[in-house]
Design an enzyme around this catalytic site. Sequence first.
Site, PDB file in Angstrom:
ATOM      1  N   LYS A  52       0.837  -1.198   0.000  1.00  0.00           N
ATOM      2  CA  LYS A  52       0.000   0.000   0.000  1.00  0.00           C
ATOM      3  C   LYS A  52       0.881   1.261   0.000  1.00  0.00           C
ATOM      4  O   LYS A  52       0.643   2.184  -0.774  1.00  0.00           O
ATOM      5  CB  LYS A  52      -0.914  -0.032   1.224  1.00  0.00           C
ATOM      6  CG  LYS A  52      -1.833   1.155   1.353  1.00  0.00           C
ATOM      7  CD  LYS A  52      -2.319   1.319   2.771  1.00  0.00           C
ATOM      8  CE  LYS A  52      -1.284   1.898   3.686  1.00  0.00           C
ATOM      9  NZ  LYS A  52      -1.072   3.333   3.672  1.00  0.00           N
ATOM     10  N   GLN A  96      -6.002  -2.350   9.374  1.00  0.00           N
ATOM     11  CA  GLN A  96      -5.610  -3.630   8.800  1.00  0.00           C
ATOM     12  C   GLN A  96      -6.204  -4.789   9.608  1.00  0.00           C
ATOM     13  O   GLN A  96      -6.110  -4.816  10.837  1.00  0.00           O
ATOM     14  CB  GLN A  96      -4.073  -3.724   8.753  1.00  0.00           C
ATOM     15  CG  GLN A  96      -3.540  -4.949   8.060  1.00  0.00           C
ATOM     16  CD  GLN A  96      -3.924  -5.030   6.594  1.00  0.00           C
ATOM     17  OE1 GLN A  96      -4.044  -4.022   5.917  1.00  0.00           O
ATOM     18  NE2 GLN A  96      -4.139  -6.236   6.105  1.00  0.00           N
ATOM     19  N   ASP A 119     -11.840   1.319   2.847  1.00  0.00           N
ATOM     20  CA  ASP A 119     -11.941  -0.140   2.728  1.00  0.00           C
ATOM     21  C   ASP A 119     -13.377  -0.562   2.397  1.00  0.00           C
ATOM     22  O   ASP A 119     -13.613  -1.714   2.018  1.00  0.00           O
ATOM     23  CB  ASP A 119     -11.555  -0.794   4.066  1.00  0.00           C
ATOM     24  CG  ASP A 119     -10.243  -1.532   4.004  1.00  0.00           C
ATOM     25  OD1 ASP A 119      -9.844  -1.937   2.906  1.00  0.00           O
ATOM     26  OD2 ASP A 119      -9.638  -1.716   5.077  1.00  0.00           O
TER      27      ASP A 119
HETATM   28  N1  GUN Z   1      -6.944  -7.961   5.489  1.00  0.00           N
HETATM   29  C1  GUN Z   1      -7.040  -8.704   4.367  1.00  0.00           C
HETATM   30  N2  GUN Z   1      -7.551  -7.980   3.353  1.00  0.00           N
HETATM   31  C2  GUN Z   1      -7.795  -6.757   3.853  1.00  0.00           C
HETATM   32  C3  GUN Z   1      -8.333  -5.551   3.295  1.00  0.00           C
HETATM   33  O1  GUN Z   1      -8.718  -5.480   2.114  1.00  0.00           O
HETATM   34  N3  GUN Z   1      -8.414  -4.491   4.140  1.00  0.00           N
HETATM   35  C4  GUN Z   1      -8.017  -4.555   5.446  1.00  0.00           C
HETATM   36  N4  GUN Z   1      -8.169  -3.467   6.197  1.00  0.00           N
HETATM   37  N5  GUN Z   1      -7.517  -5.648   5.989  1.00  0.00           N
HETATM   38  C5  GUN Z   1      -7.403  -6.737   5.192  1.00  0.00           C
END
Ligand code: GUN
Length: 290
Positions: A52, A96, A119
Amino acid sequence: MQLIDGKTIAAAVKSEIANEVKKMIDADLRTPHLAAILVGSDPASETYIASKERACKEVGFTSSVYRLSEHTTEEELLKTIDFLNNDEDVDGYIVQLPLPKHINTDKVISAIDPKKDVDGFHPQNVGRMVMDMPCFLPATPAGIMTLLERSNIETEGKNCVVVGRSNIVGTPVSILLSRNSKKANCTVTLCHSRTKNLKEVCASADILVAAIGKPEFITADMVKEGAVVIDVGIHRVEDNSEKGYKIAGDVKFDEVALKCSAITPVPGGVGPTTIVSLLNNTLKARKNND
Ligand code: GUN
């Protein structure tokens, strides 16, 4: 057989986003800022956060990470969320997942300001997605739709089978695929651990989305000749190579690739477009702040 190249598609979307950022810079406007909260140091989460940050740099976004110890209390995490909700410099942020077991994930997600929930996990965004109202779409399902569209995969009227009903991938992608839109309009079956005759159901799919979370679960006998296969999984699987492991998806790639008309590789398929969906949402959040 068509290899659905997520890296190339993601690069094209990133360059479109970078062009928009350049226009913002030329107009002396603030560039988008994406933040992330990482609790603990789960290796998969660290990898996602690093990707990211790299992607933000590539397109000219500001990026920041709030790292909290795995022993952080729910209250401390909620305080960080409150801080980011009120930080005018941050357009969007993610928490996350997964979070440590002592933290209530639903409570945490519900505390995120829906306007900053890039998200698309907040109940308000999920509800708006279901009703086809303006919202932030969750990144992986949006990335899958981008892959299908930019690879010119016909979806209208196709039988689509999604395996896995998670809130993050399976459930939302089943909704997006069934949407009344030329880029969707699939007849969708959502399979899960209690599905009977899973093999037969999968073998009826024109488009098969594997989001089970089990390495190489989908084998050739579960796939129809000429099907399109989208593999959401990413796992480290031990093997006899020098490294001692290989990266595998939810699909047994070598045997399924011989049978299908198109397939996403792992890595380099769904993963790269997931990140660009997050960037797209952040750009949208930034524009909403004008
Ligand atoms: N953990 C696995 N995939 C994701 C995602 O797309 N967003 C977040 N925040 N955590 C994750």
